[in-house]
Scaffold this active site. Sequence first.
Site, PDB file in Angstrom:
ATOM      1  N   ARG A  58      68.119 119.979  13.236  1.00 47.58           N
ATOM      2  CA  ARG A  58      69.125 120.538  14.144  1.00 47.58           C
ATOM      3  C   ARG A  58      69.577 119.538  15.201  1.00 47.58           C
ATOM      4  NH1 ARG A  58      65.708 125.193  13.414  1.00 47.58           N
ATOM      5  NH2 ARG A  58      64.714 124.627  15.359  1.00 47.58           N
ATOM      6  N   GLU A  95      50.422 120.538  18.391  1.00 48.85           N
ATOM      7  CA  GLU A  95      49.433 121.568  18.712  1.00 48.85           C
ATOM      8  C   GLU A  95      48.832 122.174  17.449  1.00 48.85           C
ATOM      9  OE1 GLU A  95      52.864 122.161  19.700  1.00 48.85           O
ATOM     10  OE2 GLU A  95      52.471 120.757  21.301  1.00 48.85           O
TER      11      GLU A  95
END
Length: 171
Positions: A58, A95
């Site tokens: 994107r 993460e």
Amino acid sequence: MNIKDHIRSIPDFPKPGILFYDISTLLAHAEAWKDAVGQLADAVKPYKPDVLVGIESRGFLVAAPLALTLGLGFVMIRKRGKLPGDIITHNYDLEYGSDTIEIQADAIKPGARVVVCDDLLATGGTMVAAINLLRSVGAEVVAAQFLIELAFLKGAEKLDVPVNSLVSYES
């Protein structure tokens, strides 16, 4: 024009508890998208970049029309295995695991002033990796530009370049 009015929020996507900010509604509205690109151009011009870089995928939607508007070149940072020719690879931790991004070895001239673009800044991990990759090929990263920033995730605090966001969400 209020760009937030053209960004759709979708709860529980891609998994429960996540609120997804969908830019497809902004892209589908020609007047709003043109206004957004104009606002992005105004934010980027003061950095006097030589080239704009977009992060897959994107980020391409942000950087490519912005580069065209500013009369600049556009360079892609992609996921592993998506670019032909000689490439430079950067592995990084997130993460939830690890990832790899790549750039073509000859895409950036050493010393080029670069603004890196993406659609959304969340925790900042991918943008940090992109900045490190660009610096490894000799770029001078002068700013990071986003359509949307999830300010409550404090991703901007991880970046050592100026951060500009068209729209910010505080929660």
